[in-house]
Design a protein around this motif. Structure first.
Motif, short mmCIF file in Angstrom:
data_model
loop_
_atom_site.label_atom_id
_atom_site.label_comp_id
_atom_site.label_asym_id
_atom_site.label_seq_id
_atom_site.Cartn_x
_atom_site.Cartn_y
_atom_site.Cartn_z
N THR A 37 0.84 -1.19 0.00
CA THR A 37 0.00 0.00 0.00
C THR A 37 0.88 1.24 0.00
O THR A 37 2.08 1.19 0.23
CB THR A 37 -0.89 0.05 1.26
OG1 THR A 37 -0.05 0.26 2.41
CG2 THR A 37 -1.70 -1.22 1.44
N VAL A 45 -5.36 5.41 10.35
CA VAL A 45 -6.00 4.10 10.38
C VAL A 45 -6.99 4.02 11.54
O VAL A 45 -8.11 3.50 11.40
CB VAL A 45 -4.94 2.99 10.52
CG1 VAL A 45 -5.60 1.64 10.78
CG2 VAL A 45 -4.08 2.92 9.26
N ARG A 50 -11.68 3.95 7.25
CA ARG A 50 -10.91 2.73 7.04
C ARG A 50 -11.22 2.07 5.71
O ARG A 50 -10.34 1.51 5.06
CB ARG A 50 -11.16 1.76 8.20
CG ARG A 50 -10.60 2.26 9.51
CD ARG A 50 -10.94 1.31 10.66
NE ARG A 50 -10.61 1.92 11.94
CZ ARG A 50 -10.91 1.40 13.12
NH1 ARG A 50 -11.59 0.24 13.17
NH2 ARG A 50 -10.57 2.01 14.23
N LEU A 54 -7.96 1.54 3.71
CA LEU A 54 -7.45 0.18 3.81
C LEU A 54 -8.12 -0.81 2.86
O LEU A 54 -7.64 -1.94 2.74
CB LEU A 54 -7.59 -0.34 5.24
CG LEU A 54 -6.89 0.45 6.34
CD1 LEU A 54 -7.12 -0.22 7.69
CD2 LEU A 54 -5.40 0.59 6.06
N LEU A 65 0.53 -3.91 4.17
CA LEU A 65 0.14 -2.58 4.62
C LEU A 65 1.36 -1.90 5.23
O LEU A 65 1.97 -2.44 6.16
CB LEU A 65 -0.97 -2.69 5.66
CG LEU A 65 -1.32 -1.41 6.44
CD1 LEU A 65 -1.88 -0.34 5.52
CD2 LEU A 65 -2.31 -1.72 7.58
N LEU A 67 2.70 1.13 7.47
CA LEU A 67 2.26 2.10 8.47
C LEU A 67 3.36 3.10 8.76
O LEU A 67 4.56 2.77 8.71
CB LEU A 67 1.88 1.39 9.77
CG LEU A 67 0.69 0.44 9.73
CD1 LEU A 67 0.54 -0.27 11.06
CD2 LEU A 67 -0.59 1.19 9.36
N ALA A 78 -3.18 0.13 15.02
CA ALA A 78 -3.29 0.18 13.56
C ALA A 78 -2.91 -1.15 12.93
O ALA A 78 -3.53 -1.60 11.96
CB ALA A 78 -2.42 1.31 13.01
N GLY A 82 -5.18 -3.50 10.56
CA GLY A 82 -4.71 -3.96 9.26
C GLY A 82 -4.78 -5.47 9.12
O GLY A 82 -5.18 -6.00 8.09
N PHE A 85 -8.24 -6.56 8.56
CA PHE A 85 -8.67 -6.31 7.19
C PHE A 85 -8.18 -7.39 6.24
O PHE A 85 -8.67 -7.50 5.12
CB PHE A 85 -8.17 -4.94 6.72
CG PHE A 85 -9.19 -3.85 6.77
CD1 PHE A 85 -9.85 -3.42 5.63
CD2 PHE A 85 -9.52 -3.26 7.98
CE1 PHE A 85 -10.80 -2.41 5.68
CE2 PHE A 85 -10.48 -2.25 8.05
CZ PHE A 85 -11.13 -1.82 6.90
N TYR A 87 -4.64 -8.00 5.55
CA TYR A 87 -3.33 -7.79 4.94
C TYR A 87 -2.38 -8.92 5.34
O TYR A 87 -2.40 -9.40 6.48
CB TYR A 87 -2.75 -6.43 5.35
CG TYR A 87 -3.37 -5.30 4.59
CD1 TYR A 87 -2.93 -4.98 3.30
CD2 TYR A 87 -4.43 -4.56 5.11
CE1 TYR A 87 -3.51 -3.97 2.57
CE2 TYR A 87 -5.02 -3.53 4.39
CZ TYR A 87 -4.55 -3.24 3.12
OH TYR A 87 -5.13 -2.24 2.40
N ILE A 90 2.44 -6.52 7.78
CA ILE A 90 2.38 -5.15 8.30
C ILE A 90 3.81 -4.62 8.34
O ILE A 90 4.69 -5.22 8.99
CB ILE A 90 1.76 -5.09 9.71
CG1 ILE A 90 0.43 -5.85 9.77
CG2 ILE A 90 1.58 -3.63 10.12
CD1 ILE A 90 -0.67 -5.29 8.92
#
Length: 334
Positions: A37, A45, A50, A54, A65, A67, A78, A82, A85, A87, A90
């Motif tokens: 991303t 976030v 979101r 996201l 993702l 951050l 966050a 993520g 969601f 991902y 991270i």
């Protein structure tokens, strides 16, 4: 430590570029390349929209993702969001040199605070399932730091805190005196420093980023023992680089991605986006460089650029751009 997947190629996180439409397009070119991303700040976030920040399609996987932040509690929250969601990774940004990032005490300036970065990584690691890697993308150092000691200090700290992999932009960042754009080009590349880091950490995934413009360079860096290569602007300006990635870097059988078939495969998501009230240019702006260096590429770019901004622009613009290409690439009759 979670075994980190063998991501031999990644497309770097790039602000204003690697949004969900860019990633979906790149995935049509390569099934294996790790996609990222744009950087999203931890407070955004937690408190922002979101779905907009996201949201992504499962087709984009593997997707990570990235951050930005420096508060362990915020980054943990966050990261948890993520992971929820969906991902697959991270990543913590310890490399962005922009003024806005510095004022928020995150990005490249955190190279000067390895203990704080370690606290952030530990909090993120504790907040997400063990199956979701937590990684760090960093620079060699900043300003007057010695890259030999600065990179080792950051790497050792975050690995001890539970980081699963390191992606290293093989340049220092000059926070004083250079703009963010200049920081992408002026500080000299030092691939050897990243190779030395990998040699010191043979059991850790170490990937490299910075100035890599083609798969030949990627293969050469992998041959030096590095685990992964991350391509940034080159993959955006000439996405066709990705068409051969699965075969050349992953040994996948079958032909390389056909660029015309890639365009055809984008029709359905573009049509769905238009039906939902979106604009053609949201998607096609990422496709402008697809035929870079090929006959008709200039006409392709011009038609998409001019046509996508017209009110009500739809798939007919894509048809017009394709027609300009095919008329220049089909063999002429004898």
């Amino acid at each position: 430590m979670t075994p980190y997947p063998a991501h031999r190629l990644a497309v770097a996180p790039m602000m204003d570029w690697t949004d969900r439409w860019c990633r979906l397009f790149h995935r049509r070119l390569s099934a294996r390349t790790l996609l990222y991303t744009e950087m999203v700040t931890a407070p955004a976030v937690i408190h922002g929209d979101r779905a907009r920040l996201l949201g992504f399609s499962p087709e984009e996987q593997p997707v990570a993702l990235q951050l930005g932040g420096s508060d362990p509690a915020e980054l943990a929250a966050a990261a948890r969001i993520g992971a929820d969601f969906g991902y697959g990774e991270i990543n913590l940004n310890v490399g962005c040199p922009s003024d806005r990032v510095q004022s928020g005490r995150f990005g490249a300036c955190l190279m000067q605070e390895p203990a704080l970065v370690a606290d952030c990584v530990a909090a993120m690691r504790a907040a997400v399932p063990a199956t979701v890697p937590v990684t760090v993308k960093c620079r060699l150092g900043v300003d007057d730091q010695d890259p030999e000691t600065a990179l080792d200090a950051l790497a050792d700290a975050v690995l001890a805190a539970g980081a699963d992999a390191l992606w290293v932009h093989a340049r220092k960042a000059w926070l004083k005196g250079l703009s963010p754009k200049e920081n992408r080009d002026i500080p000299p590349l030092d691939y050897d420093r990243v190779v030395r880091l990998k040699a010191r950490l043979p059991h850790v995934f170490v990937g490299i980023n910075g100035g890599i413009a083609d798969l030949d360079t990627a293969e050469a860096l992998l041959a030096r023992g590095l685990d992964g290569v991350m391509i940034g602007r080159a993959a955006y300006h000439d996405p066709s680089i990705l068409a051969a990635a699965d075969r050349r870097l992953y040994g996948a059988p079958g032909p390389d991605a056909d660029l015309f078939q890639v365009v055809e495969a984008m029709r359905a998501p573009i049509a769905a986006h238009l039906a939902a009230g979106g604009r053609l240019g949201h998607v096609t702006r990422h496709m402008l460089g697809l035929f870079q260096g090929r006959p008709g590429a200039r006409a392709w770019r011009r038609i998409l650029t001019e046509g996508a901004v017209r009110p009500g622009a739809g798939l007919e613009v894509l048809d017009q751009a394709l027609a300009a290409l095919t008329s220049r690439t089909q063999p002429t009759a004898a």
